[in-house]
Design a protein around this motif. Sequence first.
Motif, PDB file in Angstrom:
ATOM      1  N   THR A 180      -0.198  -2.170   8.116  1.00 36.52           N
ATOM      2  CA  THR A 180      -0.799  -1.469   9.263  1.00 36.52           C
ATOM      3  C   THR A 180      -1.418  -0.158   8.825  1.00 36.52           C
ATOM      4  O   THR A 180      -2.522   0.194   9.241  1.00 36.52           O
ATOM      5  CB  THR A 180       0.281  -1.192  10.324  1.00 36.52           C
ATOM      6  OG1 THR A 180       1.082  -2.342  10.461  1.00 36.52           O
ATOM      7  CG2 THR A 180      -0.346  -0.844  11.632  1.00 36.52           C
ATOM      8  N   ARG A 181      -0.692   0.580   7.965  1.00 37.70           N
ATOM      9  CA  ARG A 181      -1.210   1.877   7.537  1.00 37.70           C
ATOM     10  C   ARG A 181      -2.513   1.730   6.777  1.00 37.70           C
ATOM     11  O   ARG A 181      -3.495   2.439   7.041  1.00 37.70           O
ATOM     12  CB  ARG A 181      -0.175   2.583   6.657  1.00 37.70           C
ATOM     13  CG  ARG A 181       1.033   3.036   7.421  1.00 37.70           C
ATOM     14  CD  ARG A 181       2.112   3.466   6.471  1.00 37.70           C
ATOM     15  NE  ARG A 181       1.787   4.768   5.877  1.00 37.70           N
ATOM     16  CZ  ARG A 181       2.195   5.915   6.375  1.00 37.70           C
ATOM     17  NH1 ARG A 181       2.903   5.912   7.478  1.00 37.70           N
ATOM     18  NH2 ARG A 181       1.907   7.048   5.798  1.00 37.70           N
ATOM     19  N   VAL A 182      -2.537   0.788   5.824  1.00 38.74           N
ATOM     20  CA  VAL A 182      -3.747   0.611   4.998  1.00 38.74           C
ATOM     21  C   VAL A 182      -4.931   0.202   5.868  1.00 38.74           C
ATOM     22  O   VAL A 182      -6.016   0.789   5.789  1.00 38.74           O
ATOM     23  CB  VAL A 182      -3.500  -0.437   3.896  1.00 38.74           C
ATOM     24  CG1 VAL A 182      -4.810  -0.819   3.231  1.00 38.74           C
ATOM     25  CG2 VAL A 182      -2.539   0.102   2.873  1.00 38.74           C
ATOM     26  N   ALA A 183      -4.700  -0.788   6.763  1.00 38.29           N
ATOM     27  CA  ALA A 183      -5.812  -1.277   7.584  1.00 38.29           C
ATOM     28  C   ALA A 183      -6.310  -0.192   8.520  1.00 38.29           C
ATOM     29  O   ALA A 183      -7.523   0.003   8.694  1.00 38.29           O
ATOM     30  CB  ALA A 183      -5.374  -2.500   8.378  1.00 38.29           C
ATOM     31  N   THR A 184      -5.370   0.552   9.133  1.00 40.29           N
ATOM     32  CA  THR A 184      -5.781   1.568  10.100  1.00 40.29           C
ATOM     33  C   THR A 184      -6.551   2.683   9.421  1.00 40.29           C
ATOM     34  O   THR A 184      -7.625   3.089   9.879  1.00 40.29           O
ATOM     35  CB  THR A 184      -4.544   2.147  10.799  1.00 40.29           C
ATOM     36  OG1 THR A 184      -3.697   1.079  11.162  1.00 40.29           O
ATOM     37  CG2 THR A 184      -4.938   2.908  12.020  1.00 40.29           C
TER      38      THR A 184
ATOM     39  N   LEU B 149      -7.346   9.592  16.317  1.00 38.46           N
ATOM     40  CA  LEU B 149      -6.262   8.903  17.037  1.00 38.46           C
ATOM     41  C   LEU B 149      -5.711   7.758  16.202  1.00 38.46           C
ATOM     42  O   LEU B 149      -4.517   7.484  16.190  1.00 38.46           O
ATOM     43  CB  LEU B 149      -6.751   8.381  18.388  1.00 38.46           C
ATOM     44  CG  LEU B 149      -7.260   9.412  19.380  1.00 38.46           C
ATOM     45  CD1 LEU B 149      -7.541   8.763  20.715  1.00 38.46           C
ATOM     46  CD2 LEU B 149      -6.246  10.507  19.549  1.00 38.46           C
ATOM     47  N   LEU B 150      -6.611   7.074  15.469  1.00 38.52           N
ATOM     48  CA  LEU B 150      -6.143   5.988  14.599  1.00 38.52           C
ATOM     49  C   LEU B 150      -5.250   6.547  13.497  1.00 38.52           C
ATOM     50  O   LEU B 150      -4.269   5.908  13.106  1.00 38.52           O
ATOM     51  CB  LEU B 150      -7.330   5.248  13.984  1.00 38.52           C
ATOM     52  CG  LEU B 150      -7.994   4.177  14.831  1.00 38.52           C
ATOM     53  CD1 LEU B 150      -9.029   3.444  14.018  1.00 38.52           C
ATOM     54  CD2 LEU B 150      -6.968   3.181  15.332  1.00 38.52           C
TER      55      LEU B 150
ATOM     56  N   THR C 274     -11.077  -2.927  19.523  1.00 38.56           N
ATOM     57  CA  THR C 274      -9.969  -3.797  19.972  1.00 38.56           C
ATOM     58  C   THR C 274      -8.733  -3.534  19.143  1.00 38.56           C
ATOM     59  O   THR C 274      -7.612  -3.535  19.655  1.00 38.56           O
ATOM     60  CB  THR C 274     -10.314  -5.282  19.817  1.00 38.56           C
ATOM     61  OG1 THR C 274     -11.694  -5.448  19.895  1.00 38.56           O
ATOM     62  CG2 THR C 274      -9.627  -6.100  20.849  1.00 38.56           C
ATOM     63  N   PHE C 275      -8.958  -3.334  17.836  1.00 37.56           N
ATOM     64  CA  PHE C 275      -7.831  -3.080  16.946  1.00 37.56           C
ATOM     65  C   PHE C 275      -7.092  -1.823  17.382  1.00 37.56           C
ATOM     66  O   PHE C 275      -5.864  -1.826  17.497  1.00 37.56           O
ATOM     67  CB  PHE C 275      -8.340  -2.935  15.517  1.00 37.56           C
ATOM     68  CG  PHE C 275      -7.283  -2.556  14.549  1.00 37.56           C
ATOM     69  CD1 PHE C 275      -6.274  -3.438  14.244  1.00 37.56           C
ATOM     70  CD2 PHE C 275      -7.285  -1.303  13.955  1.00 37.56           C
ATOM     71  CE1 PHE C 275      -5.292  -3.088  13.359  1.00 37.56           C
ATOM     72  CE2 PHE C 275      -6.302  -0.954  13.072  1.00 37.56           C
ATOM     73  CZ  PHE C 275      -5.300  -1.839  12.770  1.00 37.56           C
ATOM     74  N   GLY C 276      -7.845  -0.740  17.641  1.00 38.64           N
ATOM     75  CA  GLY C 276      -7.199   0.494  18.066  1.00 38.64           C
ATOM     76  C   GLY C 276      -6.401   0.301  19.345  1.00 38.64           C
ATOM     77  O   GLY C 276      -5.259   0.756  19.450  1.00 38.64           O
TER      78      GLY C 276
END
Lengths: 258, 115, 83, 94
Positions: free
Chosen positions: A118-122, A159-160, C68-70
């Motif tokens: 999740t961290r890498v993708a975000t 925010l991401l 959408t992912f966010g």
Amino acid sequence: MNRRVRRWFFLICACAIFGLFVSAVRQMPTFGHYRGPYGDILNRETVYERHITDVVTAVNFDWRGIDTLGEESILFLSVIGTLVLLRKPSSEVNDSHDENDTADKRKGREIPLPSAATRVATLGLVGPLVVFGLYIVAHGHLTPGGGFQGGVILATAPLLVYLAGDLKSFKRIANHETVQIGEALGLLGFLILGLPGMIRGGAYLRNVLPLGTSGHVFSGGMIAPINVCTGVAVSAGLVAVTYVFLEHTLETRLRGRR
Amino acid sequence: MVANIAIAVLLALCVLSTAICCLALILVKDVFNRMHYLAPVTSFSVLALLAAVALQNGWSQGTIKTILILLVLFLVNAVLTHATARAARVRQFGHWLPHPKEHILGAPHGPSSQL
Amino acid sequence: MNAWLMGADVLLFTLVPCGIAVFRGNAIERLVALEMAGIVQTILLVFLAEAFHRPSTYDLALAMALLTFGGGLVFARFLERWL
Amino acid sequence: MLVLQATILIFVAITATAVVFTRQPVRQVVGLSFYGIILGLLFFILQAPDVALSQITIGAVALPLMFMLSLAKIRRDAEERKRREESEHRREAA
């Protein structure tokens, strides 16, 4: 007023409002048949007079730019109001929060770190999102979009970073003072951009830049700079509001983790 | 003419696969089973859509943007499904690592082990 | 009436199962249906942009795909932590 | 075209009603997010891509985040109040 009286009261009021609603709907123009003259004029003239391909942006930032300035001030004022309402009273700052921390560490209430995937993708998505937001802001006069939409997309990037579980990085990227200064600068830029038109002897917010070729990025005169100012103001305002919300809600809960 | 038929077939494939996955969403009971139906839409359907857009427009703005959409959805949806599944497990068991009674191949055991 | 518009018509009706799933079950089940609806909307926006012959509106589909992912992540993080 | 417009208008009406009739706040936020999706489609089908883009960008991340933060805050306050009442109750009993 018991339940039955209330229901009758509601039914009578609903019937009255429904009657008014029906009479209002009957007097509306039929669906899809626009009767005002301005839309047709704008559709005909915008591309020739202003060299802008997106009529909505032309209306917002050129034909009635002063209205948009008012809307922008409304946004600015509401952000300021939220910041004032959610400021921390000084008595709360040094409150003991040990109880909260232990409550969070109860069974089933631990704070799990987001997983590596999740961290890498975000965090990997933050860069493309910033580029896309800048694209939307810069092409406001060519494609649907503009300062507001692009500003919101730009504000989504920090925010991401927070959603990746990195509150520290979020606070470093979105430094509260910097964000507030950015918001003020956005509105100030819009205000100042109106002045050259007056200096040249015209109205406030009158176009002074060359119009360029329609369809190119450098066209439409003043719309692009105004869009940039709006984008800065909107993104900074959104980040500032989210920051105070986060501080108010989650600060004490995260103290045990850091 | 041939291109038009090819476009129609590709669009039909895209719409059909999406429709099947959406229907499966309400027919399948368990949440973890439901999540699987996000994957075909983001890979197969969008790929068919990309082929149709490319056939229709050639190398143009729309094609490039559809390639970007495919890349984003394909790379990011798997992670989103993972995050959602983790949230579901946390809500169900209080932590997301395998339960001692579960035997998942290659997974560490118990909430105490670190990942 | 071209093929794109017809496809958009059918795709619009595939949002019905998503909508039914969004309003049934517990929060996580609803979240999965919401993510599906977001993906379907991304595809639908491409269909409509092509059907209306307006290439510049591909931006909407791209924005939807990125965001959408966010949105899903917001729900997932908060549902697993605090709510 | 007409089919699209009629269908999406009916969808908007049904979805809005369903959101109102959802009782639990967290589930309601998910429903509201879906309503935002449908609303964005309505704007686009009625040929207003600018408004649709605004709806999509605001409704995707910023709106749910605000709602979830508020709900987390409310829940935290409720928990704190409950704990305080319990401790006071214990003190009175002792």
